[in-house]
Design a protein around this motif. Structure first.
Motif, mmCIF file in Angstrom:
data_model
loop_
_atom_site.group_PDB
_atom_site.id
_atom_site.type_symbol
_atom_site.label_atom_id
_atom_site.label_comp_id
_atom_site.label_asym_id
_atom_site.label_seq_id
_atom_site.Cartn_x
_atom_site.Cartn_y
_atom_site.Cartn_z
ATOM 1 N N GLY A 8 0.814 -1.209 0.000
ATOM 2 C CA GLY A 8 0.000 0.000 0.000
ATOM 3 C C GLY A 8 0.843 1.252 0.000
ATOM 4 O O GLY A 8 0.623 2.166 -0.791
ATOM 5 N N ALA A 9 1.844 1.286 0.861
ATOM 6 C CA ALA A 9 2.711 2.457 0.930
ATOM 7 C C ALA A 9 3.464 2.640 -0.372
ATOM 8 O O ALA A 9 3.610 3.763 -0.873
ATOM 9 N N THR A 10 3.936 1.555 -0.932
ATOM 10 C CA THR A 10 4.672 1.638 -2.182
ATOM 11 C C THR A 10 3.780 2.149 -3.297
ATOM 12 O O THR A 10 4.159 3.020 -4.061
ATOM 13 N N LEU A 11 2.595 1.602 -3.378
ATOM 14 C CA LEU A 11 1.711 2.012 -4.446
ATOM 15 C C LEU A 11 1.216 3.433 -4.261
ATOM 16 O O LEU A 11 1.018 4.155 -5.227
ATOM 17 N N LEU A 12 1.030 3.829 -3.040
ATOM 18 C CA LEU A 12 0.561 5.184 -2.810
ATOM 19 C C LEU A 12 1.664 6.197 -3.030
ATOM 20 O O LEU A 12 1.407 7.368 -3.214
ATOM 21 N N THR A 13 2.903 5.711 -3.074
ATOM 22 C CA THR A 13 3.996 6.596 -3.459
ATOM 23 C C THR A 13 4.461 6.239 -4.850
ATOM 24 O O THR A 13 5.503 6.670 -5.275
ATOM 25 N N GLU A 112 10.437 -14.464 7.668
ATOM 26 C CA GLU A 112 11.718 -14.026 7.102
ATOM 27 C C GLU A 112 11.517 -13.475 5.693
ATOM 28 O O GLU A 112 12.096 -12.447 5.336
ATOM 29 N N SER A 113 10.692 -14.156 4.914
ATOM 30 C CA SER A 113 10.404 -13.687 3.549
ATOM 31 C C SER A 113 9.730 -12.320 3.583
ATOM 32 O O SER A 113 10.034 -11.448 2.774
ATOM 33 N N MET A 114 8.807 -12.154 4.518
ATOM 34 C CA MET A 114 8.092 -10.880 4.599
ATOM 35 C C MET A 114 9.011 -9.765 5.080
ATOM 36 O O MET A 114 8.835 -8.615 4.679
ATOM 37 N N ASN A 115 9.996 -10.098 5.912
ATOM 38 C CA ASN A 115 10.963 -9.082 6.326
ATOM 39 C C ASN A 115 11.791 -8.606 5.144
ATOM 40 O O ASN A 115 12.222 -7.456 5.104
ATOM 41 N N ASP A 116 12.012 -9.513 4.190
ATOM 42 C CA ASP A 116 12.769 -9.164 2.993
ATOM 43 C C ASP A 116 11.903 -8.481 1.941
ATOM 44 O O ASP A 116 12.415 -7.955 0.955
ATOM 45 N N PHE A 117 10.588 -8.521 2.127
ATOM 46 C CA PHE A 117 9.662 -7.978 1.139
ATOM 47 C C PHE A 117 9.838 -6.471 1.029
ATOM 48 O O PHE A 117 10.021 -5.771 2.008
ATOM 49 N N GLY A 118 9.750 -6.008 -0.155
ATOM 50 C CA GLY A 118 9.856 -4.568 -0.374
ATOM 51 C C GLY A 118 11.245 -4.215 -0.824
ATOM 52 O O GLY A 118 11.687 -4.635 -1.880
ATOM 53 N N GLY A 119 11.928 -3.482 -0.017
ATOM 54 C CA GLY A 119 13.277 -3.097 -0.350
ATOM 55 C C GLY A 119 13.322 -1.878 -1.254
ATOM 56 O O GLY A 119 12.301 -1.315 -1.658
ATOM 57 N N ASP A 120 14.546 -1.505 -1.571
ATOM 58 C CA ASP A 120 14.774 -0.287 -2.342
ATOM 59 C C ASP A 120 14.195 -0.348 -3.749
ATOM 60 O O ASP A 120 13.671 0.647 -4.253
ATOM 61 N N ASP A 121 14.302 -1.517 -4.402
ATOM 62 C CA ASP A 121 13.789 -1.633 -5.771
ATOM 63 C C ASP A 121 12.283 -1.422 -5.820
ATOM 64 O O ASP A 121 11.776 -0.712 -6.698
ATOM 65 N N LEU A 122 11.581 -2.016 -4.885
ATOM 66 C CA LEU A 122 10.124 -1.869 -4.844
ATOM 67 C C LEU A 122 9.745 -0.424 -4.515
ATOM 68 O O LEU A 122 8.854 0.146 -5.138
ATOM 69 N N GLU A 123 10.451 0.160 -3.579
ATOM 70 C CA GLU A 123 10.170 1.553 -3.215
ATOM 71 C C GLU A 123 10.417 2.488 -4.394
ATOM 72 O O GLU A 123 9.606 3.361 -4.693
ATOM 73 N N LYS A 124 11.542 2.280 -5.090
ATOM 74 C CA LYS A 124 11.858 3.129 -6.246
ATOM 75 C C LYS A 124 10.821 2.949 -7.353
ATOM 76 O O LYS A 124 10.396 3.930 -7.970
ATOM 77 N N ALA A 125 10.412 1.714 -7.593
ATOM 78 C CA ALA A 125 9.395 1.468 -8.622
ATOM 79 C C ALA A 125 8.120 2.232 -8.281
ATOM 80 O O ALA A 125 7.516 2.874 -9.150
ATOM 81 N N GLU A 127 7.812 4.913 -6.417
ATOM 82 C CA GLU A 127 8.048 6.354 -6.571
ATOM 83 C C GLU A 127 8.020 6.768 -8.037
ATOM 84 O O GLU A 127 7.445 7.800 -8.394
ATOM 85 N N ASP A 128 8.660 5.953 -8.888
ATOM 86 C CA ASP A 128 8.692 6.260 -10.323
ATOM 87 C C ASP A 128 7.284 6.237 -10.921
ATOM 88 O O ASP A 128 6.918 7.110 -11.716
ATOM 89 N N ILE A 129 6.501 5.245 -10.532
ATOM 90 C CA ILE A 129 5.139 5.141 -11.046
ATOM 91 C C ILE A 129 4.298 6.318 -10.567
ATOM 92 O O ILE A 129 3.532 6.902 -11.330
ATOM 93 N N SER A 130 4.467 6.684 -9.315
ATOM 94 C CA SER A 130 3.709 7.805 -8.760
ATOM 95 C C SER A 130 4.030 9.114 -9.470
ATOM 96 O O SER A 130 3.129 9.886 -9.828
ATOM 97 N N LYS A 131 5.309 9.360 -9.685
ATOM 98 C CA LYS A 131 5.728 10.590 -10.374
ATOM 99 C C LYS A 131 5.175 10.610 -11.794
ATOM 100 O O LYS A 131 4.647 11.629 -12.245
ATOM 101 N N HIS A 132 5.287 9.492 -12.470
ATOM 102 C CA HIS A 132 4.780 9.409 -13.839
ATOM 103 C C HIS A 132 3.271 9.625 -13.862
ATOM 104 O O HIS A 132 2.750 10.316 -14.757
#
Length: 144
Positions: A8-13, A112-125, A127-132
């Motif tokens: 949700g946070a990723t998509l909203l950004t 453990e998998s959920m702790n790894d979920f997200g990360g910089d690549d997902l956050e950047k994606a 952000e890029d989608i939101s800006k676009h």
């Protein structure tokens, strides 16, 4: 529900589009993104379907970003499957309700998998989608 919060946070950004059809699809899907914050299993399925459609419709500028988001979602779904759980089970766990016959080792691995979920690549994606989305579609996904 950690995964839902990250998605949700990723998509909203982050979300975007360039063509009229893509922008229309993005505008229609916007409510599905904010529904992720409700920790509802059906909202996750709705999001998955919308994100896959948006990746297919997305202009080149954000197509790979949608791919990153869909790949992260697929990885989460795979981790749940390996743990013998569904999104509905995840919803129940987030409410403190443990499914019967829950394999503690599988649950630990899922955590453990959920702790790894997200990360910089997902956050950047995101952000890029939101800006676009804002620049090309005049859609402010941060306001969702």
């Amino acid at each position: 529900m950690a995964a839902t919060a990250v998605l949700g946070a990723t998509l909203l950004t982050g979300c975007g589009g360039g063509t009229d059809a893509y922008c229309d699809s993005l505008d229609d899907a916007q409510g599905k993104f904010s529904a992720l914050n409700d920790a509802d299993a059906s909202a996750l399925e709705d999001f998955k379907n919308a994100a896959e459609d948006l990746e297919g419709d997305a202009p080149d500028e954000v197509k790979d970003d949608w791919g990153v988001i869909n790949s992260a979602y697929d990885d989460l779904e795979k981790s749940l499957d390996e743990a013998g759980l569904t999104f509905t089970d995840l919803e129940k766990i987030s409410e403190g309700e443990m499914p019967e016959d829950l394999d503690e080792e599988a649950l630990t691995k899922l955590g453990e998998s959920m702790n790894d979920f997200g990360g910089d690549d997902l956050e950047k994606a995101g952000e890029d989608i939101s800006k676009h989305a804002k620049d090309e579609c005049d859609i402010d996904l941060d306001a969702s």
